[in-house]
Design an enzyme around this catalytic site. Structure first.
Site, PDB file in Angstrom:
ATOM      1  N   HIS A 186       3.159  16.366  -2.831  1.00  0.00           N
ATOM      2  CA  HIS A 186       2.092  15.359  -2.933  1.00  0.00           C
ATOM      3  C   HIS A 186       1.621  14.971  -1.545  1.00  0.00           C
ATOM      4  CE1 HIS A 186       4.328  11.667  -1.721  1.00  0.00           C
ATOM      5  NE2 HIS A 186       5.370  12.245  -2.296  1.00  0.00           N
ATOM      6  N   CYS A 201      10.668  14.272  -1.648  1.00  0.00           N
ATOM      7  CA  CYS A 201       9.458  15.023  -1.975  1.00  0.00           C
ATOM      8  C   CYS A 201       9.006  15.877  -0.794  1.00  0.00           C
ATOM      9  CB  CYS A 201       8.330  14.061  -2.355  1.00  0.00           C
ATOM     10  SG  CYS A 201       8.522  13.319  -3.994  1.00  0.00           S
TER      11      CYS A 201
END
Length: 231
Positions: A186, A201
């Site tokens: 992301h 992430c």
């Protein structure tokens, strides 16, 4: 994380990006914000990286250049001291640049899976390939910090949410593509070299995250390998 400001013994062989932030005892915010006159242990290397005269001596111009680099990439304290964290970021950038357009030269990311997103934790790079053909990248990424490491292995994109908001940290995670539990590709609004890293992430720039969104789909493979410096 940030560079060591404490004067005295400085470990010259510290691995890139692993040194903890250490401020001089009693340092005030005002002191931390000022430009240091001290030459750090990586002064010459920082000077060379930034295109400054390489003499190992801290000048006002050297400090200004180093400090600007620290500010841009979120290295704290941003006082212009060429310590192990600052050099660690610069050294990583050099290694990433050296990869060029052949990120899978060693063949560590599978070439028998068709479309696959590869994540090299050691070099903090990611790319998309079809077999041996490079489709996009490599691009710098920001993976999990110590204690929140991005997990290695072969995975698959199992959920995509273009406007996702983290339920744990209550922060936006645009163009999220989840491949391992709560770990996803992301975009973020910080530098890809901002230490110490994410909560697991694979952070990307907005441009890269949008491109990954357009090139990947649910069920596509993701392969994560290596080890991030400092974890």
């Amino acid at each position: 994380m940030g560079d060591l400001r404490r004067r005295g013994v400085v470990a010259l062989g510290v691995t890139a990006l692993v040194a903890p932030l250490t401020l001089a005892i009693g340092a005030t915010p005002a002191q931390a914000a000022s430009c240091t006159t001290s030459a750090g242990p990586y002064q010459k290397k920082a000077e060379k990286f930034l295109g400054r005269p390489v003499d190992g001596k801290q000048s006002a111009a050297d400090c200004k250049a180093i400090r600007a680099f620290q500010t841009k990439h979120g290295i704290r304290p941003n006082i212009g001291y060429a310590g192990p964290v600052t050099w660690g970021v610069m050294n990583l950038m050099n290694k990433q640049k050296a990869v060029g357009k052949n990120p899978n030269k060693a063949g560590k990311c599978p070439t028998n899976k068709g479309r696959i997103a590869c994540v090299d934790l050691t070099l903090q790079l990611s790319w998309i390939q079809d077999g041996k053909k490079l489709v996009y990248g490599p691009v710098p990424v920001r993976t999990g910090r110590n204690g929140y490491e991005t997990r290695t292995g072969l995975k698959k994109v199992y959920w995509r949410n273009k406007n996702h908001v983290s339920t744990i940290y209550d922060v936006p995670m645009p163009y999220s593509q989840f491949f391992d539990g709560g770990q996803a590709f992301h975009s973020v609004g910080v530098s890809m070299w901002n230490p110490p890293g994410s909560h697991g992430c694979v952070n990307m720039t907005g441009t890269a995250a949008k491109k990954y969104w357009s090139l990947l789909k649910k069920g596509d493979d993701v392969y994560v390998y290596g080890r991030k410096p400092g974890t």
